[in-house]
Design an enzyme around this catalytic site. Structure first.
Site, PDB file in Angstrom:
ATOM      1  CB  SER A   1      84.296  26.975  52.005  1.00 19.91           C
ATOM      2  OG  SER A   1      84.243  27.595  53.282  1.00 19.91           O
ATOM      3  N   GLY A   2      83.319  24.875  54.263  1.00 22.67           N
ATOM      4  CA  GLY A   2      82.208  24.508  55.129  1.00 22.67           C
ATOM      5  C   GLY A   2      82.540  23.423  56.107  1.00 22.67           C
ATOM      6  N   GLY A   3      83.772  22.911  56.048  1.00 17.19           N
ATOM      7  CA  GLY A   3      84.208  21.894  57.011  1.00 17.19           C
ATOM      8  C   GLY A   3      83.417  20.602  56.880  1.00 17.19           C
TER       9      GLY A   3
ATOM     10  CE  LYS B   1      94.634  21.993  58.982  1.00 13.62           C
ATOM     11  NZ  LYS B   1      93.145  21.946  58.966  1.00 13.62           N
TER      12      LYS B   1
ATOM     13  CG  HIS C   1      86.282  31.388  51.739  1.00 14.96           C
ATOM     14  ND1 HIS C   1      86.826  30.590  52.741  1.00 14.96           N
ATOM     15  CD2 HIS C   1      84.954  31.436  51.986  1.00 14.96           C
ATOM     16  CE1 HIS C   1      85.859  30.201  53.569  1.00 14.96           C
ATOM     17  NE2 HIS C   1      84.724  30.698  53.141  1.00 14.96           N
ATOM     18  CG  ASN C   2      90.543  29.634  53.712  1.00 18.01           C
ATOM     19  OD1 ASN C   2      89.426  29.487  53.213  1.00 18.01           O
ATOM     20  ND2 ASN C   2      91.213  28.663  54.281  1.00 18.01           N
TER      21      ASN C   2
ATOM     22  CD  GLU D   1      88.197  30.431  57.452  1.00 20.42           C
ATOM     23  OE1 GLU D   1      87.623  29.942  56.464  1.00 20.42           O
ATOM     24  OE2 GLU D   1      89.128  29.852  58.054  1.00 20.42           O
TER      25      GLU D   1
ATOM     26  CB  ALA E   1      97.916  21.664  50.568  1.00 18.90           C
TER      27      ALA E   1
ATOM     28  CE  LYS F   1      88.056  26.896  51.303  1.00 17.32           C
ATOM     29  NZ  LYS F   1      89.022  26.935  52.391  1.00 17.32           N
TER      30      LYS F   1
ATOM     31  NE  ARG G   1     110.319  55.104  46.947  1.00 15.56           N
ATOM     32  CZ  ARG G   1     110.322  55.213  45.630  1.00 15.56           C
ATOM     33  NH1 ARG G   1     109.733  56.265  45.045  1.00 15.56           N
ATOM     34  NH2 ARG G   1     110.896  54.321  44.864  1.00 15.56           N
TER      35      ARG G   1
HETATM   36  C1  6PG Z   1      86.809  26.209  55.118  1.00 14.07           C
HETATM   37  C2  6PG Z   1      88.022  26.438  56.014  1.00 14.07           C
HETATM   38  C3  6PG Z   1      89.033  25.339  55.862  1.00 14.07           C
HETATM   39  C4  6PG Z   1      90.385  25.639  56.530  1.00 14.07           C
HETATM   40  C5  6PG Z   1      90.271  25.955  57.987  1.00 14.07           C
HETATM   41  C6  6PG Z   1      91.644  25.948  58.678  1.00 14.07           C
HETATM   42  O1  6PG Z   1      86.585  27.059  54.231  1.00 14.07           O
HETATM   43  O2  6PG Z   1      86.116  25.207  55.351  1.00 14.07           O
HETATM   44  O3  6PG Z   1      88.638  27.661  55.600  1.00 14.07           O
HETATM   45  O4  6PG Z   1      89.308  25.161  54.473  1.00 14.07           O
HETATM   46  O5  6PG Z   1      91.174  24.494  56.444  1.00 14.07           O
HETATM   47  O6  6PG Z   1      89.747  27.221  58.109  1.00 14.07           O
HETATM   48  O7  6PG Z   1      92.271  27.157  58.382  1.00 14.07           O
HETATM   49  P1  6PG Z   1      93.465  27.726  59.307  1.00 14.07           P
HETATM   50  O8  6PG Z   1      94.151  26.534  59.955  1.00 14.07           O
HETATM   51  O9  6PG Z   1      94.363  28.416  58.314  1.00 14.07           O
HETATM   52  O10 6PG Z   1      92.836  28.616  60.320  1.00 14.07           O
END
Ligand code: 6PG
Length: 476
Positions: free
Chosen positions: A132-134, A264, A189-190, A193, A80, A186, A449
């Site tokens: 997603s899923g590496g 990241k 999703h993260n 995660e 990115a 996404k 306030r």
């Molecule tokens: C996925 C993961 C992936 C992401 C890693 C690293 O869905 O396969 O989310 O896209 O790059 O999780 O994320 P961090 O470095 O932010 O932990």
């Protein structure tokens, strides 16, 4: 997509781990795929690993684009940031109107918004697609979240559905919505995660520091949890981590790993955007903050010399406590998903994404990092009521949450009292307790306030806004 036999029907730019494995996955499903990478050895590796002779590697970008059938569908899997724009600039002169570019990286959705506008104005289609899923997901079946022009999506739909993970025969890919909606989903999703990973880390801390369990006993807890309603990818990999010995030793590699988390940035983005949307996600926010706190190792070591006089331990019946801990973890992961889904519903309204939360939960059931048994409950909740304003208001989810609540209260209160850090557990139950009470103590915030800033307040049962001179003005 018009097929001409000597042309390739899908192109991939970037033959690193993800790009190469996605193309190999496509090759396994009969797709004629072309891959481009400036490093010719990566194209050679692709062809070497291809089992069906339907994949080709290029190191010349013009030859690569000319090898593709029309309309060209090209996915970029590059880091990115600016490099995405650089690759687009290099490609544009080689594209025809109607061609499709897909950014499969974790780009920020605002960058994707800009790229969609720029490219649509020039007659091209641009997709931001969360994947997603590496590495394993890319090779065997990811969950994919494509957003962009719906007609253009239909061009690549058959290919994406063929390579996606399948759950009950259904592919874990669907058209998410317009513009940057795919990258937005996404990102959330993260965020989820991060939240669940933090809850697992805190569970590890409770088991190790509170119950004084050794690594093998901890592994057995995660192994057992992963055989029941908590079954999930993150628990599955965690039990494996608790079995992996450092090479040549009899201790876990885990015990040699530094306790300073990296990121990241996608979880941080989720928290930043949630604040903009006023969509509270405190469990996820806490996970991001704890990764940040973990970076200050030297300061934490100093603090440990100053404060850690207490030796945290739990004086409990271990078996009973583990029963409650299972409930607390289940409760808190449900809260984490619920926060994420609420953020998606806010974004759908704010950005006109027209998100289908049931369909998003459906494609998260497989292939992705946050896949779990509970996603079936989320899918059922939104599938039976697309207008559900909050996951916790679904009757089925309410029963599950209420049943897990006693264990959650018992565990979270006792670990906090014992001096064991459980910030995401605490954030989850406090979010829930504020969410479920019809009255929050925010009237006092409004009064304060108005007192110091004359920011006014509203009154129950009255229209309008009001200001009070809370103390007589001084005469000087
Ligand atoms: C996925 C993961 C992936 C992401 C890693 C690293 O869905 O396969 O989310 O896209 O790059 O999780 O994320 P961090 O470095 O932010 O932990």
């Amino acid at each position: 997509m018009s097929e001409t036999t000597d042309k390739y029907s899908f192109g991939m730019i970037g033959l690193g781990t993800m790009g190469r494995n996605l193309l190999l996955n496509m090759g396994d499903h009969g797709v004629k795929g072309a891959g481009f990478d400036k490093d010719a050895s990566k194209g050679a590796l692709l062809e070497q690993e291809s089992k069906h002779g339907n994949l080709k590697g290029f190191s010349d970008v013009k030859a690569f684009t000319e090898s593709l059938s029309s309309p060209k569908a090209i996915m970029m899997l590059v880091p990115a940031g600016k490099i995405v724009d650089d690759v687009i600039a290099e490609l544009l002169p080689l594209l025809d109107k109607g061609d499709i570019l897909i950014d499969g990286g974790n780009s920020h959705f605002t960058d994707t918004n800009r790229r969609v506008e720029e490219l649509e104005a020039k007659g091209f289609h641009f997709f931001g697609m969360g994947i997603s899923g590496g590495e394993e997901g890319a090779r065997r079946g990811p969950s994919m979240m494509p957003g962009g022009d719906k007609d253009a999506y239909n061009v690549m739909k058959p290919i994406l559905e063929s390579i996606a993970a399948k759950v009950d025969g259904a592919p874990c890919v669907t058209y998410i919505g317009p513009g940057a909606s795919g990258h937005f989903v996404k990102m959330v999703h993260n965020g989820i995660e991060y939240g669940i990973m933090q809850l697992i880390a805190e569970t590890y801390e409770i088991l190790k520091t509170g119950l004084k369990l050794d690594n093998e006993a901890i592994r057995k807890v995660f192994l057992k949890w992963n055989e029941g309603r908590l079954k999930s990818f993150l628990l599955e990999i965690t039990k494996d981590i608790f079995a992996y010995k450092a090479p040549g030793t009899d201790h876990l590699l885990l015990d040699d790993i530094k306790d300073e988390a990296k990121a990241k940035g996608t979880g941080k983005w989720t928290s930043q955007v949630a604040m903009d949307l006023q969509a509270p996600i405190p469990t996820i926010d806490t996970a991001v903050s704890m990764r940040d706190l973990s970076k200050y190792k030297e300061t934490r070591l100093e603090a440990a010399k100053v404060y850690s006089k207490e030796a945290p331990s739990l004086d409990v019946n271990a078996d009973e406590f583990l029963e409650s801990l299972e409930q607390a973890y289940y409760f808190s992961t449900v809260i984490t998903y619920a926060q994420g889904m609420f953020m998606l519903s806010n974004a759908s309204k704010e950005y006109n994404y027209d998100l289908h939360l049931g369909e998003i939960a459906k494609i998260w059931r497989g292939g992705c990092i946050i896949r779990s048994e509970f996603l079936n409950d989320i899918y059922n909740a939104y599938n039976s009521n697309a207008k559900l304003s909050h996951l916790l208001l679904d009757a089925g989810v309410e029963k599950l949450v209420s049943a897990a609540l006693p264990g959650a209260r018992k565990v979270i209160s006792s670990v906090i009292a014992a001096g064991i850090a459980a910030p995401s557990y605490a954030a989850s139950i406090s979010y829930f307790d504020n969410f479920r009470t019809g009255r929050m103590p925010s009237n006092l915030t409004q009064a304060q306030r108005d007192y110091f800033g004359a920011h006014t307040y509203e009154l129950v049962g009255k229209e309008g806004t009001f200001h009070t001179q809370w103390v007589p003005k001084s005469n000087d």
